[in-house]
Design a protein around this motif. Structure first.
Motif, short mmCIF file in Angstrom:
data_model
loop_
_atom_site.label_atom_id
_atom_site.label_comp_id
_atom_site.label_asym_id
_atom_site.label_seq_id
_atom_site.Cartn_x
_atom_site.Cartn_y
_atom_site.Cartn_z
N ASP A 19 0.82 -1.22 0.00
CA ASP A 19 0.00 0.00 0.00
C ASP A 19 0.85 1.26 0.00
N GLU A 20 2.03 1.16 0.56
CA GLU A 20 2.90 2.35 0.62
C GLU A 20 3.50 2.71 -0.73
N VAL A 21 3.59 1.73 -1.64
CA VAL A 21 4.30 2.02 -2.90
C VAL A 21 3.36 2.43 -4.04
N ILE A 22 2.07 2.14 -3.90
CA ILE A 22 1.14 2.41 -5.01
C ILE A 22 1.05 3.92 -5.31
N GLU A 23 0.80 4.70 -4.29
CA GLU A 23 0.62 6.15 -4.50
C GLU A 23 1.90 6.80 -5.05
N PRO A 24 3.07 6.50 -4.48
CA PRO A 24 4.31 7.03 -5.08
C PRO A 24 4.50 6.61 -6.55
N LEU A 25 4.10 5.39 -6.89
CA LEU A 25 4.23 4.96 -8.30
C LEU A 25 3.30 5.77 -9.20
N ILE A 26 2.07 6.00 -8.73
CA ILE A 26 1.12 6.79 -9.54
C ILE A 26 1.69 8.20 -9.76
N LYS A 27 2.16 8.80 -8.69
CA LYS A 27 2.74 10.15 -8.81
C LYS A 27 3.97 10.14 -9.71
N GLY A 28 4.80 9.12 -9.54
CA GLY A 28 6.03 9.02 -10.32
C GLY A 28 5.76 8.90 -11.81
N PHE A 29 4.84 8.02 -12.18
CA PHE A 29 4.54 7.86 -13.61
C PHE A 29 3.80 9.07 -14.16
N SER A 30 2.98 9.69 -13.33
CA SER A 30 2.28 10.90 -13.78
C SER A 30 3.30 11.96 -14.17
N LYS A 31 4.33 12.11 -13.34
CA LYS A 31 5.36 13.11 -13.62
C LYS A 31 6.22 12.70 -14.81
N ALA A 32 6.65 11.44 -14.82
CA ALA A 32 7.56 10.99 -15.88
C ALA A 32 6.90 11.02 -17.26
N LEU A 33 5.62 10.69 -17.30
CA LEU A 33 4.92 10.58 -18.59
C LEU A 33 4.12 11.85 -18.89
N ASN A 34 4.18 12.81 -17.96
CA ASN A 34 3.41 14.04 -18.11
C ASN A 34 1.93 13.68 -18.34
N ALA A 35 1.45 12.78 -17.50
CA ALA A 35 0.12 12.20 -17.71
C ALA A 35 -0.81 12.50 -16.55
N ASP A 36 -2.05 12.85 -16.90
CA ASP A 36 -3.12 12.89 -15.90
C ASP A 36 -3.84 11.56 -15.98
N PHE A 37 -4.01 10.93 -14.82
CA PHE A 37 -4.63 9.60 -14.82
C PHE A 37 -6.10 9.66 -14.43
N ILE A 38 -6.87 8.80 -15.10
CA ILE A 38 -8.23 8.51 -14.63
C ILE A 38 -8.26 7.03 -14.28
N ARG A 39 -8.63 6.74 -13.03
CA ARG A 39 -8.71 5.35 -12.60
C ARG A 39 -9.79 4.64 -13.40
N GLY A 40 -9.49 3.49 -13.98
CA GLY A 40 -10.46 2.81 -14.82
C GLY A 40 -10.34 1.30 -14.73
N TRP A 41 -11.00 0.64 -15.67
CA TRP A 41 -10.96 -0.82 -15.72
C TRP A 41 -10.91 -1.25 -17.19
N TYR A 42 -10.72 -2.53 -17.45
CA TYR A 42 -10.63 -3.03 -18.82
C TYR A 42 -12.00 -3.01 -19.49
N THR A 43 -11.97 -2.88 -20.82
CA THR A 43 -13.22 -3.01 -21.59
C THR A 43 -13.49 -4.50 -21.82
N ASP A 44 -14.70 -4.80 -22.24
CA ASP A 44 -15.05 -6.20 -22.55
C ASP A 44 -14.15 -6.75 -23.64
N LYS A 45 -13.85 -5.90 -24.63
CA LYS A 45 -13.01 -6.34 -25.74
C LYS A 45 -11.59 -6.71 -25.25
N GLU A 46 -11.06 -5.90 -24.37
CA GLU A 46 -9.74 -6.19 -23.80
C GLU A 46 -9.74 -7.52 -23.04
#
Lengths: 94, 249
Positions: free
Chosen positions: B202-229
């Motif tokens: 649990d301690e590493v999830i939030e830092p990873l989200i922040k880290g990738f957001s910064k590295a990829l210059n990405a805003d994330f929306i929490r989601g799930w897979y589509t039926d096709k996926e």
């Protein structure tokens, strides 16, 4: 039939291993393995199948033909050729 | 906007989802996606080009209930500890990361470096695909590419059992000789080991989200897979559990 192999750490940092089966100076089977990256990945099967049935002196030209179609990261086509040659030499007891 | 999916599953499903997302991304059908997931049960994945007998201690993993599959990506063998490792995947348009393979590894690995820095540790990217803390590997990554899309997946070892890792994986002696090291213990570490305390998932999830957001210059929306996926992943999972695929070389 003689089987042999050779392993080398490539300049790019990854390991290349070649396993060879040689009969009467002809490559019967070859597996190029290791922890390198090669894109597109499934071309490794095409490369190996093109090498089967070749004599060792025919290997470099065939390998170099793939330079335009694959990208190797952490190793190189030239190093693959070197390790194939090394494996072949050990098959021949050199 | 990027999609963020947090997930857990067995090795066959995890690798099948990664491939399904890469395939559908390459067809322009899905958004750029970051997955953060756990292998449950623990598993070993080996690189596409590796020989099984050179990279895994089969008897050990079998007797310890550790799953095994082969990845579509190159690189080396990895131990995914259900209690000590989070895997990430980035599935994105190549143009949104970098055409250059090494550059794209660096951009994505910067996300891990930012995440690790939130624990007060200095991590470094060592090309091609490693992240190290004090010269010891704490993360390894591997990439596969299609025409327009890339998949990069990799590890963050927060509390991996290094004894099990060491017993599960075979390391080529040429690799150890070149690095003048004698064992996995001397070249691999975890967040827990570096911090001298037990770090939880649990301690590493939030830092990873922040880290990738910064590295990829990405805003994330929490989601799930589509039926096709999920449909495509279900088909692919059979490949990942098949002997033909796993033992192909």
């Amino acid at each position: 039939m003689v089987t042999c192999n050779s392993v080398r750490r490539a300049v790019g940092g990854k390991t290349i291993k070649v396993d060879l089966e040689v009969t009467n100076g002809v490559i019967k089977n070859i597996i190029i393995s290791g922890d390198f990256f090669l894109f597109p990945e499934d071309y490794i099967h095409l490369i190996e199948s093109r090498l089967r049935g070749l004599k060792i002196h025919e290997v470099p030209n065939v390998m170099l033909e793939f330079k335009d179609s694959v990208e190797v990261v952490g190793a190189s086509i030239e190093e693959f050729i070197d390790v194939i040659n090394e494996a072949y030499k050990s098959c021949m007891g050199e | 906007m990027w999609r963020l999916i947090i997930d857990e599953g067995n090795a066959y499903r995890n690798m099948a989802i990664d491939e399904a997302l890469l395939t559908l991304k390459d067809r322009g059908l899905i958004p750029n996606t970051v997955r953060l997931y756990v292998f449950n049960p623990s598993a070993v994945t080996i690189g596409y080009f590796q020989r099984i007998n050179d990279s895994v201690n089969l008897d050990y993993i079998k007797s310890n209930g550790i799953d095994l599959t082969r990845r579509i990506s190159g690189g080396g063998s990895v131990f995914h500890d259900v209690n000590g490792e989070v895997t990430y995947s980035v599935i994105a348009s190549i143009n949104d990361v970098s055409q250059n393979v090494i550059e794209s590894y660096k951009i994505i690995c910067d996300g891990l470096i930012y995440a690790i820095s939130q624990f007060g540790l200095k991590a470094e990217f060592i090309p091609i695909n490693d992240v190290v803390v004090k010269n010891k590997k704490i993360s390894g990554s591997a990439q596969s590419r299609r025409k327009t899309a890339l998949l990069q997946h990799g590890t963050l070892m927060y509390n991996t059992d290094l004894n099990i890792l060491s017993n599960s994986l075979k390391v080529p002696k040429e690799k150890l000789e070149q690095r003048k090291l004698t064992s996995i213990f001397e070249r691999v570490t975890t967040l827990s080991r570096e911090l001298g305390r037990t770090v939880s998932k649990d301690e590493v999830i939030e830092p990873l989200i922040k880290g990738f957001s910064k590295a990829l210059n990405a805003d994330f929306i929490r989601g799930w897979y589509t039926d096709k996926e999920l449909e495509l992943a279900n088909e692919l999972a059979n490949k990942y559990r098949s002997r033909e695929w796993i033992f192909q070389r």
